[in-house]
Design an enzyme around this catalytic site. Structure first.
Site, PDB file in Angstrom:
ATOM      1  N   SER A  99       0.871  -1.176   0.000  1.00  0.00           N
ATOM      2  CA  SER A  99       0.000   0.000   0.000  1.00  0.00           C
ATOM      3  C   SER A  99       0.909   1.227   0.000  1.00  0.00           C
ATOM      4  O   SER A  99       2.048   1.139   0.463  1.00  0.00           O
ATOM      5  CB  SER A  99      -0.846   0.007   1.270  1.00  0.00           C
ATOM      6  OG  SER A  99      -1.497   1.243   1.441  1.00  0.00           O
TER       7      SER A  99
ATOM      8  N   TYR B 247      -2.697  -1.215  10.406  1.00  0.00           N
ATOM      9  CA  TYR B 247      -2.747  -1.564   8.971  1.00  0.00           C
ATOM     10  C   TYR B 247      -1.460  -1.089   8.281  1.00  0.00           C
ATOM     11  O   TYR B 247      -0.779  -1.862   7.600  1.00  0.00           O
ATOM     12  CB  TYR B 247      -3.984  -0.932   8.310  1.00  0.00           C
ATOM     13  CG  TYR B 247      -4.022  -1.118   6.806  1.00  0.00           C
ATOM     14  CD1 TYR B 247      -4.353  -2.353   6.264  1.00  0.00           C
ATOM     15  CD2 TYR B 247      -3.702  -0.071   5.936  1.00  0.00           C
ATOM     16  CE1 TYR B 247      -4.371  -2.543   4.887  1.00  0.00           C
ATOM     17  CE2 TYR B 247      -3.720  -0.247   4.561  1.00  0.00           C
ATOM     18  CZ  TYR B 247      -4.050  -1.489   4.036  1.00  0.00           C
ATOM     19  OH  TYR B 247      -4.064  -1.667   2.673  1.00  0.00           O
TER      20      TYR B 247
HETATM   21  P1  NDP Z   1     -11.037  -6.618  -0.827  1.00  0.00           P
HETATM   22  O1  NDP Z   1     -11.629  -6.612   0.543  1.00  0.00           O
HETATM   23  O2  NDP Z   1     -11.927  -6.423  -1.992  1.00  0.00           O
HETATM   24  O3  NDP Z   1     -10.208  -7.948  -1.058  1.00  0.00           O
HETATM   25  C1  NDP Z   1      -9.450  -8.504  -0.034  1.00  0.00           C
HETATM   26  C2  NDP Z   1      -9.310  -9.981  -0.283  1.00  0.00           C
HETATM   27  O4  NDP Z   1      -8.513 -10.535   0.784  1.00  0.00           O
HETATM   28  C3  NDP Z   1     -10.656 -10.699  -0.254  1.00  0.00           C
HETATM   29  O5  NDP Z   1     -10.610 -11.686  -1.256  1.00  0.00           O
HETATM   30  C4  NDP Z   1     -10.684 -11.325   1.126  1.00  0.00           C
HETATM   31  O6  NDP Z   1     -11.411 -12.534   1.179  1.00  0.00           O
HETATM   32  C5  NDP Z   1      -9.212 -11.659   1.270  1.00  0.00           C
HETATM   33  N1  NDP Z   1      -8.866 -12.005   2.653  1.00  0.00           N
HETATM   34  C6  NDP Z   1      -9.051 -11.302   3.785  1.00  0.00           C
HETATM   35  N2  NDP Z   1      -8.611 -12.027   4.828  1.00  0.00           N
HETATM   36  C7  NDP Z   1      -8.145 -13.207   4.332  1.00  0.00           C
HETATM   37  C8  NDP Z   1      -7.572 -14.374   4.885  1.00  0.00           C
HETATM   38  N3  NDP Z   1      -7.391 -14.515   6.207  1.00  0.00           N
HETATM   39  N4  NDP Z   1      -7.200 -15.388   4.050  1.00  0.00           N
HETATM   40  C9  NDP Z   1      -7.385 -15.272   2.709  1.00  0.00           C
HETATM   41  N5  NDP Z   1      -7.949 -14.207   2.121  1.00  0.00           N
HETATM   42  C10 NDP Z   1      -8.313 -13.192   2.934  1.00  0.00           C
HETATM   43  O7  NDP Z   1      -9.915  -5.485  -0.781  1.00  0.00           O
HETATM   44  P2  NDP Z   1      -8.741  -5.105  -1.815  1.00  0.00           P
HETATM   45  O8  NDP Z   1      -8.917  -5.804  -3.096  1.00  0.00           O
HETATM   46  O9  NDP Z   1      -8.629  -3.650  -1.777  1.00  0.00           O
HETATM   47  O10 NDP Z   1      -7.476  -5.676  -1.047  1.00  0.00           O
HETATM   48  C11 NDP Z   1      -6.456  -6.434  -1.682  1.00  0.00           C
HETATM   49  C12 NDP Z   1      -5.098  -5.967  -1.194  1.00  0.00           C
HETATM   50  O11 NDP Z   1      -4.889  -4.630  -1.649  1.00  0.00           O
HETATM   51  C13 NDP Z   1      -4.954  -5.926   0.323  1.00  0.00           C
HETATM   52  O12 NDP Z   1      -3.699  -6.478   0.690  1.00  0.00           O
HETATM   53  C14 NDP Z   1      -5.001  -4.461   0.637  1.00  0.00           C
HETATM   54  O13 NDP Z   1      -4.324  -4.130   1.815  1.00  0.00           O
HETATM   55  C15 NDP Z   1      -4.348  -3.858  -0.603  1.00  0.00           C
HETATM   56  N6  NDP Z   1      -4.611  -2.433  -0.806  1.00  0.00           N
HETATM   57  C16 NDP Z   1      -5.880  -1.988  -1.071  1.00  0.00           C
HETATM   58  C17 NDP Z   1      -6.127  -0.631  -1.211  1.00  0.00           C
HETATM   59  C18 NDP Z   1      -7.511  -0.096  -1.407  1.00  0.00           C
HETATM   60  O14 NDP Z   1      -7.698   1.133  -1.291  1.00  0.00           O
HETATM   61  N7  NDP Z   1      -8.503  -0.902  -1.700  1.00  0.00           N
HETATM   62  C19 NDP Z   1      -5.040   0.362  -1.151  1.00  0.00           C
HETATM   63  C20 NDP Z   1      -3.765  -0.216  -0.868  1.00  0.00           C
HETATM   64  C21 NDP Z   1      -3.575  -1.557  -0.721  1.00  0.00           C
HETATM   65  P3  NDP Z   1     -12.895 -12.696   1.757  1.00  0.00           P
HETATM   66  O15 NDP Z   1     -13.783 -12.414   0.574  1.00  0.00           O
HETATM   67  O16 NDP Z   1     -12.956 -14.109   2.204  1.00  0.00           O
HETATM   68  O17 NDP Z   1     -13.047 -11.707   2.864  1.00  0.00           O
END
Ligand code: NDP
Length: 268
Positions: free
Chosen positions: A131, A144
């Site tokens: 991030s 975070y």
């Molecule tokens: P989403 O919530 O849309 O996606 C997150 C994903 O991570 C989901 O598929 C969720 O699964 C999964 N997840 C959460 N916990 C676990 C776990 N214990 N084991 C396996 N999967 C898990 O958010 P984003 O797409 O935004 O997030 C993806 C990445 O991008 C993250 O690492 C986030 O920190 C990073 N990011 C996002 C930003 C944003 O503004 N959106 C900015 C900067 C970084 P489930 O459906 O089961 O909950």
């Protein structure tokens, strides 16, 4: 055909990445906690869906064994994560542990499980989704951001360590993206002393980028053959990083304090 393994592919950036690589002729292993709920990726050719919770060490072992038994994996994208939002004093110990366990330790565990395969093959690439909050500090996301700084620093160490086996490590740091990132936050208390500033801060998070834009940068990192550690993705990530480099970390912290507490005008 090249193969990519993605964590957290049920939504947001992970799902967009799975779809993009599939559309570009890659074989995709899309992992998620609840494969039984997936209806979109199941329709696509050359997409294998496997169950994976990155906090479950036994499941990591069995899923990586299954995946490496099925295909030679070229790229692993550590994407799974969620955003813990709130003032530090409001978090329970459980809130903190779950955040670190998922965002940092989950990434470490999945990577550790794949290393012997990549070492033996003398090739392979890890792409860790961090991030812009892994390069700068923001209020009300201290744990975070801490996990994302951890993944950035750890990735840098590992990129040096694994270079002796021709195995690459890269990070992709998005800025605010339109996903479900902060929707897993239901169990955090919101304390009255912080209410006004927290509201102000949440109002300033304007998800200006789409998950597809971030997926494009992950694709670039996977295919450009560059020996480059860090990539920035999304509308403002590079600009925020460059500003910090330009004025230095101390001045940047002062500027961010001012931005959050003196003005509502600047977008993150
Ligand atoms: P989403 O919530 O849309 O996606 C997150 C994903 O991570 C989901 O598929 C969720 O699964 C999964 N997840 C959460 N916990 C676990 C776990 N214990 N084991 C396996 N999967 C898990 O958010 P984003 O797409 O935004 O997030 C993806 C990445 O991008 C993250 O690492 C986030 O920190 C990073 N990011 C996002 C930003 C944003 O503004 N959106 C900015 C900067 C970084 P489930 O459906 O089961 O909950």
């Amino acid at each position: 055909m090249k193969t990519i393994f993605i964590t957290g592919a049920s939504s947001g950036i992970g799902k967009a990445t799975a779809k993009l690589f599939q559309s570009q002729g890659w074989n995709v292993i899309a992992t998620m906690r609840k494969p039984e709920n997936e209806t979109e990726l199941t329709q696509l050719e050359n997409v294998t869906i496997l169950a994976l919770d990155v906090t479950d060490i036994e499941q990591i072992k069995s899923t990586v064994t299954k995946a490496t038994g099925l295909f030679d994996i070229d790229v692993v994208v550590n994407n799974a994560g969620y955003g813990l939002l709130g003032a530090l004093e409001a978090y329970t110990n459980e809130n903190i542990i779950r955040q670190v366990d998922t965002n940092f330790l989950g990434t470490v565990r999945v990577t550790q499980e794949f290393i012997p395969h990549f070492r033996e093959a003398q090739k392979g690439l890890f792409i860790n989704v961090t991030s812009i909050g892994g390069h700068t500090g923001f209020p009300f996301t201290s744990i975070y951001n801490g996990t994302k700084w951890a993944v950035e620093g750890w990735s840098e160490c590992l990129s040096i360590e694994l270079s002796m086996f021709n195995v690459g490590v890269k990070t992709v740091a998005p800025s605010s993206t339109n996903t479900e990132l902060f929707s897993h936050n239901v169990d955090v208390k919101h304390l009255p002393f912080y209410e006004a500033t927290e509201k102000k801060m949440v109002g300033m998070i304007k998800p200006a980028s789409s998950p597809e834009e971030i997926a494009e940068v992950i694709f670039e990192a996977a295919t450009d053959d560059k020996d480059q550690l860090r990539y920035f993705a999304g509308k403002s990530s590079k600009a925020i990083y460059d500003r910090r480099q330009e004025i230095g970390a101390e001045a940047s912290v002062k500027e961010i304090k001012k931005m959050y507490f003196d003005s509502l005008k600047t977008e993150v």
